[in-house]
Design an enzyme around this catalytic site. Sequence first.
Site, mmCIF file in Angstrom:
data_model
loop_
_atom_site.group_PDB
_atom_site.id
_atom_site.type_symbol
_atom_site.label_atom_id
_atom_site.label_comp_id
_atom_site.label_asym_id
_atom_site.label_seq_id
_atom_site.Cartn_x
_atom_site.Cartn_y
_atom_site.Cartn_z
ATOM 1 N N ARG A 125 72.141 6.995 29.663
ATOM 2 C CA ARG A 125 71.545 7.807 28.585
ATOM 3 C C ARG A 125 70.980 6.994 27.442
ATOM 4 N NH1 ARG A 125 76.133 10.655 29.764
ATOM 5 N NH2 ARG A 125 75.724 12.436 31.112
ATOM 6 N N LYS A 146 56.435 4.187 23.096
ATOM 7 C CA LYS A 146 56.154 4.927 24.331
ATOM 8 C C LYS A 146 56.556 4.048 25.501
ATOM 9 C CE LYS A 146 52.013 7.606 23.330
ATOM 10 N NZ LYS A 146 50.656 7.772 23.877
ATOM 11 N N GLU A 188 41.761 -4.387 22.780
ATOM 12 C CA GLU A 188 42.641 -3.513 21.973
ATOM 13 C C GLU A 188 42.753 -4.033 20.534
ATOM 14 O OE1 GLU A 188 43.694 -0.598 23.020
ATOM 15 O OE2 GLU A 188 44.090 -0.685 25.176
ATOM 16 N N LYS A 230 48.335 -0.251 14.263
ATOM 17 C CA LYS A 230 48.982 0.732 15.128
ATOM 18 C C LYS A 230 50.253 1.276 14.473
ATOM 19 C CE LYS A 230 50.333 2.045 19.704
ATOM 20 N NZ LYS A 230 50.566 1.697 21.101
ATOM 21 N N GLU A 240 53.081 11.865 18.383
ATOM 22 C CA GLU A 240 51.748 12.212 18.858
ATOM 23 C C GLU A 240 51.389 13.684 18.681
ATOM 24 O OE1 GLU A 240 50.891 10.584 22.696
ATOM 25 O OE2 GLU A 240 48.826 10.313 22.092
ATOM 26 N N ARG A 244 47.544 10.320 15.849
ATOM 27 C CA ARG A 244 47.693 9.232 16.813
ATOM 28 C C ARG A 244 46.549 9.192 17.831
ATOM 29 N NH1 ARG A 244 53.640 7.358 18.918
ATOM 30 N NH2 ARG A 244 52.970 5.766 20.357
ATOM 31 N N ASN A 248 42.841 6.379 20.639
ATOM 32 C CA ASN A 248 42.133 6.539 21.907
ATOM 33 C C ASN A 248 40.648 6.232 21.827
ATOM 34 O OD1 ASN A 248 44.239 7.184 23.609
ATOM 35 N ND2 ASN A 248 44.263 9.302 22.913
ATOM 36 N N HIS A 251 38.725 5.391 24.929
ATOM 37 C CA HIS A 251 39.634 5.589 26.059
ATOM 38 C C HIS A 251 39.265 6.746 26.979
ATOM 39 C CE1 HIS A 251 42.043 2.510 24.260
ATOM 40 N NE2 HIS A 251 43.029 2.654 25.124
ATOM 41 N N HIS A 255 39.160 5.592 30.578
ATOM 42 C CA HIS A 255 40.058 6.119 31.617
ATOM 43 C C HIS A 255 39.263 6.669 32.798
ATOM 44 C CE1 HIS A 255 43.563 6.648 28.561
ATOM 45 N NE2 HIS A 255 43.626 5.481 29.176
ATOM 46 N N HIS A 268 41.882 -2.417 32.212
ATOM 47 C CA HIS A 268 41.901 -1.433 31.131
ATOM 48 C C HIS A 268 41.070 -1.888 29.922
ATOM 49 C CE1 HIS A 268 43.383 1.737 28.539
ATOM 50 N NE2 HIS A 268 43.791 0.837 27.666
HETATM 51 N N1 LIG Z 1 53.458 1.846 25.829
HETATM 52 C C1 LIG Z 1 52.286 1.734 25.253
HETATM 53 O O1 LIG Z 1 52.067 2.199 24.138
HETATM 54 C C2 LIG Z 1 51.204 1.010 25.967
HETATM 55 C C3 LIG Z 1 50.064 0.631 25.280
HETATM 56 C C4 LIG Z 1 49.097 -0.098 25.960
HETATM 57 C C5 LIG Z 1 49.296 -0.428 27.294
HETATM 58 N N2 LIG Z 1 50.421 -0.040 27.929
HETATM 59 C C6 LIG Z 1 50.658 -0.384 29.337
HETATM 60 O O2 LIG Z 1 50.600 -1.794 29.460
HETATM 61 C C7 LIG Z 1 50.222 -2.115 30.795
HETATM 62 C C8 LIG Z 1 49.206 -3.230 30.750
HETATM 63 O O3 LIG Z 1 49.776 -4.353 30.094
HETATM 64 P P1 LIG Z 1 49.312 -5.833 30.407
HETATM 65 O O4 LIG Z 1 47.845 -5.908 30.362
HETATM 66 O O5 LIG Z 1 50.105 -6.722 29.543
HETATM 67 O O6 LIG Z 1 49.666 -5.967 31.958
HETATM 68 P P2 LIG Z 1 50.754 -6.790 32.803
HETATM 69 O O7 LIG Z 1 52.100 -6.661 32.207
HETATM 70 O O8 LIG Z 1 50.580 -6.380 34.193
HETATM 71 O O9 LIG Z 1 50.261 -8.298 32.653
HETATM 72 C C9 LIG Z 1 49.023 -8.680 33.170
HETATM 73 C C10 LIG Z 1 49.166 -9.800 34.209
HETATM 74 O O10 LIG Z 1 49.474 -11.026 33.560
HETATM 75 C C11 LIG Z 1 50.657 -11.609 34.100
HETATM 76 N N3 LIG Z 1 51.284 -12.296 32.972
HETATM 77 C C12 LIG Z 1 51.942 -11.729 31.950
HETATM 78 N N4 LIG Z 1 52.236 -12.649 31.024
HETATM 79 C C13 LIG Z 1 51.754 -13.827 31.484
HETATM 80 C C14 LIG Z 1 51.724 -15.132 30.945
HETATM 81 N N5 LIG Z 1 52.181 -15.405 29.721
HETATM 82 N N6 LIG Z 1 51.149 -16.107 31.684
HETATM 83 C C15 LIG Z 1 50.622 -15.822 32.904
HETATM 84 N N7 LIG Z 1 50.588 -14.599 33.452
HETATM 85 C C16 LIG Z 1 51.163 -13.608 32.731
HETATM 86 C C17 LIG Z 1 51.416 -10.460 34.686
HETATM 87 O O11 LIG Z 1 52.295 -10.885 35.699
HETATM 88 C C18 LIG Z 1 50.287 -9.586 35.232
HETATM 89 O O12 LIG Z 1 49.862 -10.088 36.471
HETATM 90 C C19 LIG Z 1 49.710 -0.838 31.428
HETATM 91 O O13 LIG Z 1 50.644 -0.368 32.367
HETATM 92 C C20 LIG Z 1 49.599 0.127 30.262
HETATM 93 O O14 LIG Z 1 49.829 1.469 30.634
HETATM 94 C C21 LIG Z 1 51.375 0.659 27.287
HETATM 95 ZN ZN LIG Z 2 44.447 1.162 25.649
#
Ligand SMILES: NC(=O)c1ccc[n+]([C@@H]2O[C@H](COP(=O)([O-])OP(=O)(O)OC[C@H]3O[C@@H](n4cnc5c(N)ncnc54)[C@H](O)[C@@H]3O)[C@@H](O)[C@H]2O)c1
Ligand SMILES: [Zn+2]
Length: 369
Positions: A125, A146, A188, A230, A240, A244, A248, A251, A255, A268
């Site tokens: 939990r 989130k 971003e 942010k 949200e 918030r 987007n 986006h 998307h 993305h």
């Molecule tokens: N919760 C939120 O508010 C929020 C906001 C934006 C994005 N997201 C989520 O974040 C995700 C995308 O994040 P991301 O772009 O960081 O993707 P990711 O975590 O997949 O990382 C991108 C790639 O880089 C590699 N990697 C990570 N750090 C590294 C490093 N220091 N050196 C070498 N390789 C490395 C990872 O293994 C992966 O292959 C999506 O799933 C998205 O939905 C969430």
């Molecule tokens: Zn985004």
Amino acid sequence: MEQRTLQVDLAERSYPIHIGPGLLKEVPDFLQAAGVERSRKLFVLTDENVAPLYLDTVCSTLAAAGYPVASCVVEAGEQAKRLAVYEQVMTAAIEAGLDRKSLLLALGGGVIGDLGGFVAATYMRGIAFVQVPTTLLAHDSSVGGKVAINHPLGKNLIGAFHQPLAVIYDTDTLHSLPKREVSAGFAEVIKHGLISDENFVTWLENHVDRLKALDSLFISEAIERGCAVKARVVAQDETEQGLRAILNLGHTFGHAFEALLDYAKLNHGEAISIGMGLAAELAERMELAPNGTARRIKTLLQSFDLPVSWPGSLSPRDVLDVMRRDKKSVAGKLVLVLPRAIGRVEIVKNIEESLVLQVMQDAREEQTT
Ligand SMILES: NC(=O)c1ccc[n+]([C@@H]2O[C@H](COP(=O)([O-])OP(=O)(O)OC[C@H]3O[C@@H](n4cnc5c(N)ncnc54)[C@H](O)[C@@H]3O)[C@@H](O)[C@H]2O)c1
Ligand SMILES: [Zn+2]
């Protein structure tokens, strides 16, 4: 100043984001500062790309500081945000003997932050978690609380709001990130400037080279300013309800591109880069933003090696269809976030679909001529 700390203000759920070079070695100090006693078991979650680079450093530093530590490595990429992997991490956490006082460290990008955060939100939990981001894009996911995994029927459909205890952002880790991932992160960062802070945008324009070189002083400032924007928005609208939505920008277009290209051709950041350019073109067309706004936004995006032209193979009509499904459009009208000027956006309702289609068709024309 090499190291900086930003406070995310959410009453009793407030937490610090520590940013700077070399912070992986200081994780135990930050945990101490956050009140995490050495008797508490730590569970480090990471992916198979990050593990060989940084997992040993984190685990051995924590162990040397006297913390009992276990770890779990999952596959890399968006695929890790699925139910089967969630179950695998839960099993590892149970087998490692985590209890309700234990703490999860999410060492990786946004995927590990989202997956780890959701595991932490639901393990017994809810247990505490700390984010240790290793991508630039994760500056975005480290603020807002989130956390989620995907369902085969859609992204982020299974989730919760769960704020971290702290975020520890070692900017040195960004040097091993593939260039394309760095650019995606800048999309971003630029978005955060465009929605609320013209000074930040001008500062980005003036320091493109130092930023792209990941110069720690500059990249730390970019992360801090991006997180601050942010954090300000989230503090006013934690769950949200309305405001918030300005996060987007670009986006709804983005998307749709991602979905139509099966999340493969564009990442993305690239998809929202094209989307932000289109949103600006539309805003100019509607006379909401002064002429030249779109040009300036696109030039900035391009200087960070981001795409701004129409993704060739797509039909504007198909994109519009997906946008219509994606958003709560009413009787042929769309709701979009559009720039009013550099550093200012508005949630615009009642946008004529025909106008959106026209802007997309023009972008495609431009691309093919
Ligand atoms: N919760 C939120 O508010 C929020 C906001 C934006 C994005 N997201 C989520 O974040 C995700 C995308 O994040 P991301 O772009 O960081 O993707 P990711 O975590 O997949 O990382 C991108 C790639 O880089 C590699 N990697 C990570 N750090 C590294 C490093 N220091 N050196 C070498 N390789 C490395 C990872 O293994 C992966 O292959 C999506 O799933 C998205 O939905 C969430
Ligand atoms: Zn985004």
